[in-house]
Design a protein around this motif. Structure first.
Motif, PDB file in Angstrom:
ATOM      1  N   CYS A 119       0.973   1.444   9.804  1.00  0.00           N
ATOM      2  CA  CYS A 119       0.649   2.919   9.338  1.00  0.00           C
ATOM      3  C   CYS A 119      -0.381   3.460   8.763  1.00  0.00           C
ATOM      4  O   CYS A 119      -1.521   4.348   9.248  1.00  0.00           O
ATOM      5  CB  CYS A 119       2.061   3.259   9.391  1.00  0.00           C
ATOM      6  N   SER A 120      -0.764   2.067   7.788  1.00  0.00           N
ATOM      7  CA  SER A 120      -2.350   2.951   7.237  1.00  0.00           C
ATOM      8  C   SER A 120      -3.414   2.814   8.356  1.00  0.00           C
ATOM      9  O   SER A 120      -4.309   3.429   7.773  1.00  0.00           O
ATOM     10  CB  SER A 120      -2.405   1.885   6.055  1.00  0.00           C
ATOM     11  N   SER A 121      -3.682   1.872   8.586  1.00  0.00           N
ATOM     12  CA  SER A 121      -4.839   1.380   9.853  1.00  0.00           C
ATOM     13  C   SER A 121      -5.080   2.509  10.794  1.00  0.00           C
ATOM     14  O   SER A 121      -6.043   2.796  11.012  1.00  0.00           O
ATOM     15  CB  SER A 121      -4.505  -0.153   9.912  1.00  0.00           C
ATOM     16  N   CYS A 122      -3.558   3.114  11.112  1.00  0.00           N
ATOM     17  CA  CYS A 122      -4.009   3.876  12.217  1.00  0.00           C
ATOM     18  C   CYS A 122      -4.210   5.544  11.595  1.00  0.00           C
ATOM     19  O   CYS A 122      -4.966   6.063  12.247  1.00  0.00           O
ATOM     20  CB  CYS A 122      -2.482   4.667  12.678  1.00  0.00           C
ATOM     21  N   LEU A 123      -3.515   5.274  10.211  1.00  0.00           N
ATOM     22  CA  LEU A 123      -4.363   6.705   9.547  1.00  0.00           C
ATOM     23  C   LEU A 123      -5.799   6.753   9.025  1.00  0.00           C
ATOM     24  O   LEU A 123      -6.343   7.475   8.360  1.00  0.00           O
ATOM     25  CB  LEU A 123      -3.444   6.915   8.555  1.00  0.00           C
ATOM     26  N   ALA A 132       8.202  11.124   7.826  1.00  0.00           N
ATOM     27  CA  ALA A 132       9.661  11.252   7.192  1.00  0.00           C
ATOM     28  C   ALA A 132      10.187  10.697   5.730  1.00  0.00           C
ATOM     29  O   ALA A 132      10.997  11.015   4.681  1.00  0.00           O
ATOM     30  CB  ALA A 132      11.047  11.252   8.571  1.00  0.00           C
ATOM     31  N   GLU A 133       9.957   9.336   5.652  1.00  0.00           N
ATOM     32  CA  GLU A 133      10.588   8.840   4.016  1.00  0.00           C
ATOM     33  C   GLU A 133       9.114   8.792   2.740  1.00  0.00           C
ATOM     34  O   GLU A 133       9.725   8.532   1.800  1.00  0.00           O
ATOM     35  CB  GLU A 133      10.544   7.323   4.298  1.00  0.00           C
ATOM     36  N   GLY A 134       8.842   9.958   3.306  1.00  0.00           N
ATOM     37  CA  GLY A 134       7.608   9.726   2.314  1.00  0.00           C
ATOM     38  C   GLY A 134       6.675   8.486   2.139  1.00  0.00           C
ATOM     39  O   GLY A 134       6.567   8.539   0.572  1.00  0.00           O
ATOM     40  N   TRP A 135       6.625   8.146   2.931  1.00  0.00           N
ATOM     41  CA  TRP A 135       5.530   6.464   2.105  1.00  0.00           C
ATOM     42  C   TRP A 135       3.936   6.700   2.018  1.00  0.00           C
ATOM     43  O   TRP A 135       4.085   7.549   2.409  1.00  0.00           O
ATOM     44  CB  TRP A 135       5.137   5.493   3.776  1.00  0.00           C
ATOM     45  N   GLY A 136       3.587   5.770   1.011  1.00  0.00           N
ATOM     46  CA  GLY A 136       2.480   6.140   0.830  1.00  0.00           C
ATOM     47  C   GLY A 136       1.916   5.964   1.670  1.00  0.00           C
ATOM     48  O   GLY A 136       0.441   6.642   0.941  1.00  0.00           O
ATOM     49  N   SER A 137       1.702   5.453   2.772  1.00  0.00           N
ATOM     50  CA  SER A 137       0.225   5.675   3.251  1.00  0.00           C
ATOM     51  C   SER A 137       0.540   7.289   3.938  1.00  0.00           C
ATOM     52  O   SER A 137      -0.537   7.756   4.218  1.00  0.00           O
ATOM     53  CB  SER A 137       0.519   4.849   4.713  1.00  0.00           C
ATOM     54  N   ALA A 138       1.603   7.729   4.667  1.00  0.00           N
ATOM     55  CA  ALA A 138       1.634   8.665   4.840  1.00  0.00           C
ATOM     56  C   ALA A 138       0.624   9.770   3.409  1.00  0.00           C
ATOM     57  O   ALA A 138       0.331  11.423   3.820  1.00  0.00           O
ATOM     58  CB  ALA A 138       2.498   9.466   5.615  1.00  0.00           C
ATOM     59  N   MET A 139       1.280   9.331   2.818  1.00  0.00           N
ATOM     60  CA  MET A 139       1.617  11.162   1.751  1.00  0.00           C
ATOM     61  C   MET A 139      -0.365  10.585   0.971  1.00  0.00           C
ATOM     62  O   MET A 139      -0.626  11.913   1.009  1.00  0.00           O
ATOM     63  CB  MET A 139       1.888  10.615  -0.210  1.00  0.00           C
ATOM     64  N   SER A 140      -0.800   9.424   1.156  1.00  0.00           N
ATOM     65  CA  SER A 140      -2.437   9.459   0.902  1.00  0.00           C
ATOM     66  C   SER A 140      -2.938   9.906   2.204  1.00  0.00           C
ATOM     67  O   SER A 140      -4.262  10.722   2.478  1.00  0.00           O
ATOM     68  CB  SER A 140      -2.702   8.030   0.540  1.00  0.00           C
ATOM     69  N   TYR A 141      -2.787   9.759   3.668  1.00  0.00           N
ATOM     70  CA  TYR A 141      -3.009  10.616   4.441  1.00  0.00           C
ATOM     71  C   TYR A 141      -3.596  11.544   3.962  1.00  0.00           C
ATOM     72  O   TYR A 141      -4.832  12.642   4.518  1.00  0.00           O
ATOM     73  CB  TYR A 141      -2.460  10.087   5.477  1.00  0.00           C
ATOM     74  N   ARG A 142      -1.887  12.892   4.464  1.00  0.00           N
ATOM     75  CA  ARG A 142      -1.819  14.637   3.751  1.00  0.00           C
ATOM     76  C   ARG A 142      -2.528  14.758   2.620  1.00  0.00           C
ATOM     77  O   ARG A 142      -3.598  15.004   2.506  1.00  0.00           O
ATOM     78  CB  ARG A 142      -0.459  14.762   3.679  1.00  0.00           C
ATOM     79  N   GLN A 143      -3.167  13.830   1.436  1.00  0.00           N
ATOM     80  CA  GLN A 143      -3.731  14.150   0.659  1.00  0.00           C
ATOM     81  C   GLN A 143      -5.590  14.025   0.733  1.00  0.00           C
ATOM     82  O   GLN A 143      -6.076  15.130   0.234  1.00  0.00           O
ATOM     83  CB  GLN A 143      -3.753  13.292  -0.524  1.00  0.00           C
ATOM     84  N   THR A 144      -5.814  12.930   1.586  1.00  0.00           N
ATOM     85  CA  THR A 144      -6.658  13.058   1.850  1.00  0.00           C
ATOM     86  C   THR A 144      -7.840  14.319   2.783  1.00  0.00           C
ATOM     87  O   THR A 144      -8.716  14.572   2.922  1.00  0.00           O
ATOM     88  CB  THR A 144      -7.560  11.835   2.884  1.00  0.00           C
TER      89      THR A 144
END
Lengths: 165, 165
Positions: A30-34, A85-97
């Motif tokens: 996920c991190s790599s895609c984001l 949906a689970e609020g993983w770190g990768s999704a959170m930091s993506y949104r933040q960026t």
């Protein structure tokens, strides 16, 4: 896991030597895609142009790349949706960026007089981010694919009207 | 079905004399909930006030009632979410009715000179509806409960800024 192991030609046991859990592997994918989306988004606003154009480009890039990455490969989408949906770190930091890029555009637009300055900057950016969510959040994007590209263009215009001085 | 039968004191067989399927029962329950929201939304705009106030009231009423109806009873939420995701008739006509109320408010605001008239009316209304979705669509509302009430108020203000002449 079996699919992944077959795809990359390693055994499941070997893969687990590098990752603590299935979630850790999902996070890495996920991190790599984001990161790809973030890099393209960054490139889309690091060119000359008005702040309105920068906003248009940022939003369109996020949506276009999300669609490409997540909907050409159903498994990637499932990982991204689960992550959101689970609020993983990768999704959170993506949104933040993405939020930070948005704030950068709005701040520059205010400095140049292109955008209004009466509303507090953080409020404006939060509200824009809520409004963008139908075409940014992978969970929503999945159900809004048939609204592209017109729906997104119309929403972009609404947001830009809200930014007028 | 067993829960429902117990709750209302009829046998499952008896309930099925009135409904063709489990989905038909879900549809009926969903329709009844959505009708309550529509009635309150209608009442909230059938009072005197500016078009901006009407919009604020409409949006707040939809969100507040959706939260009350869907999140006090997890089963009702599941039915509503399923209905929204599957595009059932009840969910479709609910969205259509809300869109018509929104269009009524925007049209009146244009006639009185309170709102801008340059953007085509249908485009404006579609775009507003996309922007409202984080706090209207039950699937999204579930994940945005912690943004209430401030997030919704900020989004409302963004939409109203976009409507300024």
């Amino acid at each position: 896991m079996a699919d992944l192991a077959r795809e990359i030609g390693f055994s499941k046991a070997y893969i687990y030597r590098f990752f603590e859990s299935k979630q850790a592997i999902g996070e890495a994918i996920c991190s790599s895609c984001l990161a790809k989306i973030v890099a393209e988004a960054r490139a889309s606003i690091d060119v000359s142009g008005s702040s309105a154009e920068h906003f248009r480009r940022l939003f369109r890039t996020i949506t276009t790349l999300s669609v490409e990455l997540f909907f050409q490969d159903r498994k990637l989408y499932d990982i991204a949706a689960h992550s959101a949906a689970e609020g993983w770190g990768s999704a959170m930091s993506y949104r933040q960026t993405l939020r930070e890029m948005l704030e950068e555009i709005v701040r520059r637009g205010r400095e140049s007089g292109e955008f209004e300055r009466k509303t507090p900057l953080d409020e404006t950016c939060r509200a824009i981010f809520y409004a963008m969510s139908p075409f940014v959040d992978p969970l929503q994007l999945e159900r809004n694919l048939d609204l592209l590209p017109d729906g997104q263009a119309e929403l972009t215009s609404l947001i830009l009207r809200s930014l007028a001085p």
